[in-house]
Design a protein around this motif. Sequence first.
Motif, PDB file in Angstrom:
ATOM      1  N   ASP A   1       0.809  -1.205   0.000  1.00  0.00           N
ATOM      2  CA  ASP A   1       0.000   0.000   0.000  1.00  0.00           C
ATOM      3  C   ASP A   1       0.854   1.273   0.000  1.00  0.00           C
ATOM      4  OD1 ASP A   1      -2.369  -1.430  -0.060  1.00  0.00           O
ATOM      5  OD2 ASP A   1      -2.752  -1.211   2.073  1.00  0.00           O
ATOM      6  N   LEU A   2       1.973   1.234   0.729  1.00  0.00           N
ATOM      7  CA  LEU A   2       2.812   2.434   0.818  1.00  0.00           C
ATOM      8  C   LEU A   2       3.390   2.819  -0.541  1.00  0.00           C
ATOM      9  CD1 LEU A   2       4.766   1.771   4.121  1.00  0.00           C
ATOM     10  CD2 LEU A   2       2.829   3.306   3.764  1.00  0.00           C
ATOM     11  N   THR A   3       3.879   1.845  -1.274  1.00  0.00           N
ATOM     12  CA  THR A   3       4.453   2.168  -2.582  1.00  0.00           C
ATOM     13  C   THR A   3       3.378   2.668  -3.534  1.00  0.00           C
ATOM     14  OG1 THR A   3       4.300  -0.141  -3.267  1.00  0.00           O
ATOM     15  CG2 THR A   3       6.404   0.587  -2.374  1.00  0.00           C
ATOM     16  N   ARG A   4       2.197   2.068  -3.472  1.00  0.00           N
ATOM     17  CA  ARG A   4       1.084   2.518  -4.323  1.00  0.00           C
ATOM     18  C   ARG A   4       0.696   3.954  -3.986  1.00  0.00           C
ATOM     19  NH1 ARG A   4      -3.947   2.787  -3.129  1.00  0.00           N
ATOM     20  NH2 ARG A   4      -3.799   1.387  -1.356  1.00  0.00           N
ATOM     21  N   LEU A   5       0.631   4.282  -2.698  1.00  0.00           N
ATOM     22  CA  LEU A   5       0.300   5.646  -2.281  1.00  0.00           C
ATOM     23  C   LEU A   5       1.358   6.640  -2.744  1.00  0.00           C
ATOM     24  CD1 LEU A   5      -0.989   5.271   1.389  1.00  0.00           C
ATOM     25  CD2 LEU A   5      -2.317   5.653  -0.674  1.00  0.00           C
ATOM     26  N   ALA A   6       2.621   6.277  -2.589  1.00  0.00           N
ATOM     27  CA  ALA A   6       3.711   7.174  -3.001  1.00  0.00           C
ATOM     28  C   ALA A   6       3.682   7.405  -4.512  1.00  0.00           C
ATOM     29  CB  ALA A   6       5.054   6.605  -2.567  1.00  0.00           C
ATOM     30  N   GLU A   7       3.518   6.331  -5.278  1.00  0.00           N
ATOM     31  CA  GLU A   7       3.483   6.470  -6.737  1.00  0.00           C
ATOM     32  C   GLU A   7       2.269   7.268  -7.198  1.00  0.00           C
ATOM     33  OE1 GLU A   7       3.790   2.394  -7.921  1.00  0.00           O
ATOM     34  OE2 GLU A   7       5.980   2.412  -7.787  1.00  0.00           O
ATOM     35  N   SER A   8       1.125   7.054  -6.571  1.00  0.00           N
ATOM     36  CA  SER A   8      -0.079   7.804  -6.966  1.00  0.00           C
ATOM     37  C   SER A   8       0.029   9.276  -6.580  1.00  0.00           C
ATOM     38  CB  SER A   8      -1.332   7.183  -6.358  1.00  0.00           C
ATOM     39  OG  SER A   8      -1.389   7.407  -4.966  1.00  0.00           O
ATOM     40  N   SER A   9       0.969   9.600  -5.687  1.00  0.00           N
ATOM     41  CA  SER A   9       1.209  10.989  -5.292  1.00  0.00           C
ATOM     42  C   SER A   9       2.370  11.605  -6.073  1.00  0.00           C
ATOM     43  CB  SER A   9       1.512  11.058  -3.788  1.00  0.00           C
ATOM     44  OG  SER A   9       0.413  10.597  -3.048  1.00  0.00           O
ATOM     45  N   SER A  10       2.851  10.905  -7.107  1.00  0.00           N
ATOM     46  CA  SER A  10       3.952  11.375  -7.967  1.00  0.00           C
ATOM     47  C   SER A  10       5.279  11.483  -7.232  1.00  0.00           C
ATOM     48  CB  SER A  10       3.601  12.713  -8.627  1.00  0.00           C
ATOM     49  OG  SER A  10       2.431  12.599  -9.396  1.00  0.00           O
ATOM     50  N   LEU A  11       5.521  10.571  -6.298  1.00  0.00           N
ATOM     51  CA  LEU A  11       6.805  10.506  -5.607  1.00  0.00           C
ATOM     52  C   LEU A  11       7.633   9.372  -6.204  1.00  0.00           C
ATOM     53  CD1 LEU A  11       5.542  10.906  -1.938  1.00  0.00           C
ATOM     54  CD2 LEU A  11       6.788  12.608  -3.280  1.00  0.00           C
ATOM     55  N   THR A  12       8.948   9.536  -6.209  1.00  0.00           N
ATOM     56  CA  THR A  12       9.859   8.492  -6.669  1.00  0.00           C
ATOM     57  C   THR A  12      10.377   7.744  -5.449  1.00  0.00           C
ATOM     58  OG1 THR A  12      10.520   9.858  -8.545  1.00  0.00           O
ATOM     59  CG2 THR A  12      11.973   8.035  -7.958  1.00  0.00           C
TER      60      THR A  12
END
Length: 93
Positions: free
Chosen positions: A1-12
Amino acid sequence: DLTRLAESSSLTITTVRPLRVERSPSGVEQPIEVGFSGGFPSFYSFVSKLEQLDRITRVKAMQLKKMDNLNDNMEVRLTLSIFFAPDSLASMK
């Protein structure tokens, strides 16, 4: 979930590292170190989405480092704890 949240927020994402599990009679605490980079609006979006997760999550440590003076890009390192109920202990063995 954390990686999905970060990617959906345009974070690398640069790091996702589980730390030592902490067990207690009331449940399990799984600390995770997460590193990523991006702009402040993206980071704010990530934290807002993190608050809305169904699972109890706590930010134990946070480091923000501005990457340059030309824009709002920064490096972020968080240590998060995710909590699991005692009945989920059997599935974690």
